[in-house]
Design an enzyme around this catalytic site. Sequence first.
Site, short mmCIF file in Angstrom:
data_model
loop_
_atom_site.label_atom_id
_atom_site.label_comp_id
_atom_site.label_asym_id
_atom_site.label_seq_id
_atom_site.Cartn_x
_atom_site.Cartn_y
_atom_site.Cartn_z
N HIS C 111 0.85 -1.20 0.00
CA HIS C 111 0.00 0.00 0.00
C HIS C 111 0.88 1.24 0.00
CE1 HIS C 111 -3.01 2.92 0.77
NE2 HIS C 111 -2.71 3.09 2.04
N HIS C 113 0.67 5.82 -1.00
CA HIS C 113 -0.13 6.97 -1.42
C HIS C 113 0.58 7.64 -2.59
CE1 HIS C 113 -1.65 7.21 3.02
NE2 HIS C 113 -2.34 6.32 2.32
N ASP C 136 0.56 -5.39 -20.81
CA ASP C 136 1.45 -6.47 -20.35
C ASP C 136 1.22 -6.78 -18.88
OD1 ASP C 136 2.85 -6.53 -22.79
OD2 ASP C 136 4.50 -5.28 -22.07
N HIS C 176 -8.21 7.45 -1.53
CA HIS C 176 -7.22 6.91 -0.60
C HIS C 176 -5.89 6.64 -1.31
CE1 HIS C 176 -6.44 3.74 2.80
NE2 HIS C 176 -5.40 4.45 2.51
N TYR C 230 7.61 -13.72 -20.30
CA TYR C 230 8.58 -12.67 -19.97
C TYR C 230 9.53 -13.13 -18.88
CZ TYR C 230 10.57 -8.18 -18.71
OH TYR C 230 11.44 -7.16 -18.44
#
Lengths: 239, 239, 239, 239
Positions: C111, C113, C136, C176, C230
């Site tokens: 997480h 910001h 991709d 958020h 890949y």
Amino acid sequence: MTDVTTFSAETERAIQAVREEVAALHGELVRYGLVVWTGGNVSGRVPGAELFVIKPSGVSYDDLAPENMILCDLDGVVVPGSAGSDRSPSSDTAAHAYVYRNMPEVGGVVHTHSDYATAWAARGEEIPCVITAMADEFGGPIPIGPFAIIGDDSIGRGIVQTLSGHRSRAVLMQNHGPFTIGKDARDAVKAAVMVEDVARTVHIARQGGELIPIPQAAIDSLFNRYQNVYGQAPQGAIA
Amino acid sequence: MTDVTTFSAETERAIQAVREEVAALHGELVRYGLVVWTGGNVSGRVPGAELFVIKPSGVSYDDLAPENMILCDLDGVVVPGSAGSDRSPSSDTAAHAYVYRNMPEVGGVVHTHSDYATAWAARGEEIPCVITAMADEFGGPIPIGPFAIIGDDSIGRGIVQTLSGHRSRAVLMQNHGPFTIGKDARDAVKAAVMVEDVARTVHIARQGGELIPIPQAAIDSLFNRYQNVYGQAPQGAIA
Amino acid sequence: MTDVTTFSAETERAIQAVREEVAALHGELVRYGLVVWTGGNVSGRVPGAELFVIKPSGVSYDDLAPENMILCDLDGVVVPGSAGSDRSPSSDTAAHAYVYRNMPEVGGVVHTHSDYATAWAARGEEIPCVITAMADEFGGPIPIGPFAIIGDDSIGRGIVQTLSGHRSRAVLMQNHGPFTIGKDARDAVKAAVMVEDVARTVHIARQGGELIPIPQAAIDSLFNRYQNVYGQAPQGAIA
Amino acid sequence: MTDVTTFSAETERAIQAVREEVAALHGELVRYGLVVWTGGNVSGRVPGAELFVIKPSGVSYDDLAPENMILCDLDGVVVPGSAGSDRSPSSDTAAHAYVYRNMPEVGGVVHTHSDYATAWAARGEEIPCVITAMADEFGGPIPIGPFAIIGDDSIGRGIVQTLSGHRSRAVLMQNHGPFTIGKDARDAVKAAVMVEDVARTVHIARQGGELIPIPQAAIDSLFNRYQNVYGQAPQGAIA
């Protein structure tokens, strides 16, 4: 071209000091993200002599050192036999030389293509004075200089004509980028750093809506104060 | 001015601790790109004394050290004979002093010209509270303070009038830039970092279209929670 | 709370490996400018155990080390007596725990910001898939999750409901910021880096004018190829 | 696949020199922020041989070294038994190979997803030539190449068709990103750095209002001069 020019010991010491300062100041252009690859250049006048020191052309910022800075006379001609004289000076040398010849009070010149300042230059639009830091440092708007291309004195002449008698130490040459001047090379580098900072801030501000002008009397007051009392003065002059 | 002021050993230890903290915290302004050249300043109140420590004026960030930070009384007068007292304090010292005199709960003050926060200031437009991190940290919008120029108490008064009783620890002084306060210098620096971060995010968000407001009840809930339980609390208070 | 939980030697080795990986991966958030101050967090599931490792709350990125990462069970409760258990875990721990409980295929959660991704979140607008790198990596647009505030399972539930069965490993929680998932912590960090990069590129692109969509068949083809071939595969499978 | 290809000592020395250059040049992509995670790739032709050296696929920039660069023939097939041949080459190898096969004057190829250049590509809009640095370096606008996805020769063909006979060493592949070419790998990296710089500057410029075009005669003059005299030339050719 194989002759070696000799100077007094005092002049040699002054040259060496300017070589060291100019080489080191290029690091500030990198630190503030004003240049990419080998673009941009700083020069400094040698006090008490008809000489200035400038960056070599097309050399990586990682490789700049006092001994490969290039010593020129005020016509921009490399001093034969001087350290670094086996290289070509910056391709903007003629413009720097023109400034030194025509503005005796100038001790340093800087040129970059820093992004935000160059963006204003691509529109030929002066930066309005809407933040106090800009009033402090430049005393008003940052002016636009004429469109001029490399190859003769037109860039140098455009700089001198725009900045002579102007409070600003920075000019945005149209479609080209900023040139800044100062009492020495460090002062011109400071102006190059500050012009990009205000170009960015004012651009961002205007993207969001209408700007509030600063009254002319306040601009005058800030500029006069900053030129006189900012920084380290003799003790007692608390700013 | 040649007298030397002496303090108790306890106060001397407190002064030294604040000198070290304030000198080090300037590095955070550089790390987060909030300042260029010698702009910006951090100060910290000395706990248990009518004193604060602030950055000297016009000195490079590379050269800041505890012993050249400047010790002032709450009128912003340099303490005679103290370490660093041969230099002038930041030109914003009067504003910091005004805050310490009038807001006894404040232990730290920071001023920068960080780009995005200053851009909102150039429009005189408060930053709306549309992201939860902003609700956490500032409890609502970031307010605008009055236009005021250096030279008297008008900047300090503008900061105090705007922030007294306000949840926000940051004010955007019109056409000037952000000032932030905190319970200590570190807390004020955090507010300076966060105000630029939210100024940038909300600017970018609004360039792309219409913003979704956060309901006031959610803002209140986030602010109250963050002030009370975030960070390292006594064990058991798992946040 | 003073009991010490013990694990098999094999589990202890797995815990230690995840502690080291999670501590180091926080450096990638700093390197790519996704976080400021103490914001942002990475967690990683301990393979073969009902445990995950997460960042402590409110601790500087400079001070993160394997031994102060925090070990939690899948309810987000700190394992008593484990290294670092004298500190509180990230305030987002409940959201991470909810994901691990409800998405067994997920081995890492991140997480931040980060500015551009959070800007899209502040408008509640998904990022359209207009660049091949996005096809991709995410196989289509980056979705928006519901508005939810900290304090119960609503953030975790919003992440799980949005990403379950979705190609994207990133969700922009409204007002958020981004949460990303991955097969392990490194994969989730990669998604966090990539979501900010595409959020920035697509924002800039749209500021300049109309975007060209990528045909769905091309998006499908790029996504399927990238997921399968890949990176470093057994020799012979030249990508 | 287990055979080992052998080369003359001279070719081996040339291969080693290109391995070192290509590995080091990836650092410039990082320095200028052109790449994130493992994206982007540089290749260089081995002078005097039907070979080129390219980055391995999906390997961190921190781990790149001369010995893990990958040696390919001009069909993009890894040379069996060569250093690094236990890894897969960049997933863009086929495009690089197509360029080397069809443009014998090209000695280096670079591909990135740098943000501003990719933003122009997402709109399929060429970058107009409004700054002199762009006239110097690219001689006019930066063209757009066709939409093409990985899997056959269509990317390589699009690059070659767009750049053959064009002054620009950079093409923006639609919805994808920039590919640049050069006389060697260093020259192609310089073009990648410069194309992002001009993409950013011109984007910012246009956000603020109308751009001033540069007259074609001035563009021609700048381009011709820069290609011939910039940088370090034999002494006497002062630029």
